[in-house]
Write a protein that holds these residues in place. Sequence first.
Motif, PDB file in Angstrom:
ATOM      1  N   ASP A  60       6.328   5.431  -8.677  1.00 26.47           N
ATOM      2  CA  ASP A  60       5.093   4.651  -8.567  1.00 26.47           C
ATOM      3  C   ASP A  60       4.660   4.301  -9.983  1.00 26.47           C
ATOM      4  O   ASP A  60       4.136   5.147 -10.701  1.00 26.47           O
ATOM      5  CB  ASP A  60       4.019   5.485  -7.849  1.00 26.47           C
ATOM      6  N   THR A  77      -2.966  11.753  -8.180  1.00 25.96           N
ATOM      7  CA  THR A  77      -2.614  10.351  -8.033  1.00 25.96           C
ATOM      8  C   THR A  77      -3.768   9.635  -7.349  1.00 25.96           C
ATOM      9  O   THR A  77      -4.823  10.236  -7.104  1.00 25.96           O
ATOM     10  CB  THR A  77      -1.283  10.183  -7.264  1.00 25.96           C
ATOM     11  N   GLU A  88      -4.995  -8.733  -5.701  1.00 28.99           N
ATOM     12  CA  GLU A  88      -4.130  -7.769  -5.023  1.00 28.99           C
ATOM     13  C   GLU A  88      -2.703  -8.247  -5.201  1.00 28.99           C
ATOM     14  O   GLU A  88      -2.461  -9.444  -5.346  1.00 28.99           O
ATOM     15  CB  GLU A  88      -4.445  -7.697  -3.520  1.00 28.99           C
ATOM     16  N   SER A 134       1.937  -2.415  -9.118  1.00 30.81           N
ATOM     17  CA  SER A 134       0.752  -3.035  -8.534  1.00 30.81           C
ATOM     18  C   SER A 134       0.264  -4.142  -9.450  1.00 30.81           C
ATOM     19  O   SER A 134       0.303  -4.009 -10.678  1.00 30.81           O
ATOM     20  CB  SER A 134      -0.341  -1.984  -8.359  1.00 30.81           C
ATOM     21  N   SER A 179       0.588  -5.850  -2.040  1.00 34.75           N
ATOM     22  CA  SER A 179      -0.102  -4.805  -2.811  1.00 34.75           C
ATOM     23  C   SER A 179       0.907  -3.780  -3.288  1.00 34.75           C
ATOM     24  O   SER A 179       2.057  -3.736  -2.793  1.00 34.75           O
ATOM     25  CB  SER A 179      -1.168  -4.110  -1.951  1.00 34.75           C
ATOM     26  N   GLY A 180       0.468  -2.950  -4.225  1.00 40.16           N
ATOM     27  CA  GLY A 180       1.315  -1.845  -4.675  1.00 40.16           C
ATOM     28  C   GLY A 180       1.522  -0.845  -3.549  1.00 40.16           C
ATOM     29  O   GLY A 180       2.616  -0.304  -3.374  1.00 40.16           O
ATOM     30  N   MET A 234       5.033   0.456  -1.874  1.00 40.14           N
ATOM     31  CA  MET A 234       5.414   1.873  -1.699  1.00 40.14           C
ATOM     32  C   MET A 234       5.848   2.172  -0.267  1.00 40.14           C
ATOM     33  O   MET A 234       6.839   2.861  -0.049  1.00 40.14           O
ATOM     34  CB  MET A 234       4.251   2.782  -2.098  1.00 40.14           C
ATOM     35  N   MET A 285       0.964   8.859 -13.109  1.00 40.49           N
ATOM     36  CA  MET A 285      -0.478   8.693 -13.017  1.00 40.49           C
ATOM     37  C   MET A 285      -1.118   8.473 -14.387  1.00 40.49           C
ATOM     38  O   MET A 285      -0.854   9.215 -15.326  1.00 40.49           O
ATOM     39  CB  MET A 285      -1.076   9.932 -12.321  1.00 40.49           C
ATOM     40  N   HIS A 298       0.721   2.410 -13.165  1.00 39.37           N
ATOM     41  CA  HIS A 298       0.120   2.526 -14.503  1.00 39.37           C
ATOM     42  C   HIS A 298       1.160   2.498 -15.618  1.00 39.37           C
ATOM     43  O   HIS A 298       0.831   2.756 -16.775  1.00 39.37           O
ATOM     44  CB  HIS A 298      -0.703   3.813 -14.617  1.00 39.37           C
ATOM     45  N   GLN A 357      -2.854  -5.382  -8.739  1.00 33.87           N
ATOM     46  CA  GLN A 357      -4.272  -5.335  -8.393  1.00 33.87           C
ATOM     47  C   GLN A 357      -5.075  -5.516  -9.688  1.00 33.87           C
ATOM     48  O   GLN A 357      -4.574  -5.239 -10.781  1.00 33.87           O
ATOM     49  CB  GLN A 357      -4.493  -3.965  -7.710  1.00 33.87           C
ATOM     50  N   PRO A 398      -3.887   5.542  -2.458  1.00 34.37           N
ATOM     51  CA  PRO A 398      -2.853   4.757  -1.765  1.00 34.37           C
ATOM     52  C   PRO A 398      -1.493   5.449  -1.709  1.00 34.37           C
ATOM     53  O   PRO A 398      -0.659   5.073  -0.881  1.00 34.37           O
ATOM     54  CB  PRO A 398      -2.739   3.469  -2.592  1.00 34.37           C
ATOM     55  N   VAL A 399      -1.254   6.431  -2.579  1.00 38.04           N
ATOM     56  CA  VAL A 399       0.061   7.083  -2.602  1.00 38.04           C
ATOM     57  C   VAL A 399       0.253   7.985  -1.379  1.00 38.04           C
ATOM     58  O   VAL A 399       1.188   7.770  -0.591  1.00 38.04           O
ATOM     59  CB  VAL A 399       0.293   7.829  -3.935  1.00 38.04           C
TER      60      VAL A 399
HETATM   61  C1  PLP Z   1      -3.474   1.151  -7.856  1.00 36.26           C
HETATM   62  C2  PLP Z   1      -2.500   2.221  -7.574  1.00 36.26           C
HETATM   63  C3  PLP Z   1      -1.574   2.137  -6.533  1.00 36.26           C
HETATM   64  C4  PLP Z   1      -1.572   1.086  -5.464  1.00 36.26           C
HETATM   65  O1  PLP Z   1      -1.845  -0.143  -5.814  1.00 36.26           O
HETATM   66  P1  PLP Z   1      -2.576  -1.210  -4.851  1.00 36.26           P
HETATM   67  O2  PLP Z   1      -1.963  -2.458  -5.342  1.00 36.26           O
HETATM   68  O3  PLP Z   1      -4.031  -1.095  -5.101  1.00 36.26           O
HETATM   69  O4  PLP Z   1      -2.180  -0.902  -3.443  1.00 36.26           O
HETATM   70  C5  PLP Z   1      -0.637   3.131  -6.432  1.00 36.26           C
HETATM   71  N1  PLP Z   1      -0.613   4.171  -7.256  1.00 36.26           N
HETATM   72  C6  PLP Z   1      -1.494   4.318  -8.238  1.00 36.26           C
HETATM   73  C7  PLP Z   1      -1.398   5.509  -9.113  1.00 36.26           C
HETATM   74  C8  PLP Z   1      -2.481   3.359  -8.421  1.00 36.26           C
HETATM   75  O5  PLP Z   1      -3.393   3.523  -9.386  1.00 36.26           O
END
Ligand code: PLP
Length: 403
Positions: free
Chosen positions: A165, A93, A200, A189, A67-68, A72, A141, A168, A191, A96-97
């Motif tokens: 991160d 944000t 994922e 990510s 996963s993203g 991280m 973001m 996006h 996802q 998950p951050v």
């Molecule tokens: C989706 C997202 C993540 C994390 O991604 P996952 O793969 O869902 O863990 C991190 N930062 C931002 C801004 C996100 O939108």
Amino acid sequence: MENERFGKPFTQQEPVPEEGIAAAVEILRSGRLHRYNTVAGETSVVSLLEQEYAAYQGVKYCLATTSGGQAMQIALRAAGVKPGTKVLANAYTLAPVPGAIYAAGGEPVLVEIDEDWHTDISDLCMKAEASGARYFMLSHMRGHIADMDAICAVCDEFGITLIEDCAHTMGARWKGIRSGNFGRVACFSTQTYKHLNSGEGGFLTTNDAELAARAVVGSGSYMLYGSHGAIPDEDVFQRVRLNSPNCSARMDMVRAAILRAQLPMLENNIARWNERYRALSRGLMEIRGLRVPWRTADEAYVGSSFQFQAIGLAGRVPALVAACAERGVDIKWFGDDTPHAFTSRYDSWEYLGYLPNLPETKRVLSTTCDIRVPLTFSVEDCAQIAKIIAQEAVRLMENKAVE
Ligand SMILES: *Cc1c(COP(=O)(O)O)cnc(C)c1O
């Protein structure tokens, strides 16, 4: 006609390309789903994907993850974050951050955003100075890329390690440089709602050999790291392999196969997202009381979501959200006191153990409206969505009753 309704779901992505489905089915038939489950002479599909993503991103090293958020966590640890390490992070944000910073043992120091959802540079300086934090997890973001010259200058001035991160901003650029290539390490990510879709998944990219080796071992490579696709030399692993905890966050073959089929389509999909973004922008730009962001020529963004500020409706954004929902248009509001679905405001992350006061972020989020732009929408759909939002916003601002 006046009250036409939009009928498509905002959460529907395009199907996985047929060749991705075929490749995934072949892997399922083989029974070899784990990335290290290869036969003699075979290169793992996950390793091939890592090579292809490294080439796309223009970096030396790439690690595919579950996963993203896991990318991280691994990036933070591999960059040197330990229990108690302070980590700067822009306050607007996704959950998950702060979750990744917390899980790595770090202590988030949240930074204000400005009117355009970018990190507030002067608050970043102040917080860096006051906290002594030497790490910055920068979330681009909703794809809004801050002035990276200014961000990098602050990082240089304070000796801050920048972690990007790019959930996006996969495929985006700033002054021609790919988002993710400004910091020491970047996280992506895959996802379902991001720019590549494996349900994922995620990537970590870097040009730092030691960091890459720590990340690979940290992702749970055991002593099989040598089979990875885009990694430094063995001597680098020899230095780090016993000092990185195995955090089991490897990508599997099926997801890698699905992603390999999508990566060649990314650039074209970015153009398609941006056509849709521009249709939304055009439809809302001229509406008094709505503020549509000005994107500078330095920023080659990916319009996979669209934000605007309902400044003329301060305090009445929930009414706009409700009126648009009635007509089939899903607006997400990050300004709510209580978190909903995917959205939460920084002051609802209670586990952090401190309640930062960020009045500017709160004020900006109080009028921020956010919509998804899936590629299953046509450009005409986006024009219709903009029209519906504009009608409802104008109606509310004129305080007319909704029929
Ligand atoms: C989706 C997202 C993540 C994390 O991604 P996952 O793969 O869902 O863990 C991190 N930062 C931002 C801004 C996100 O939108």
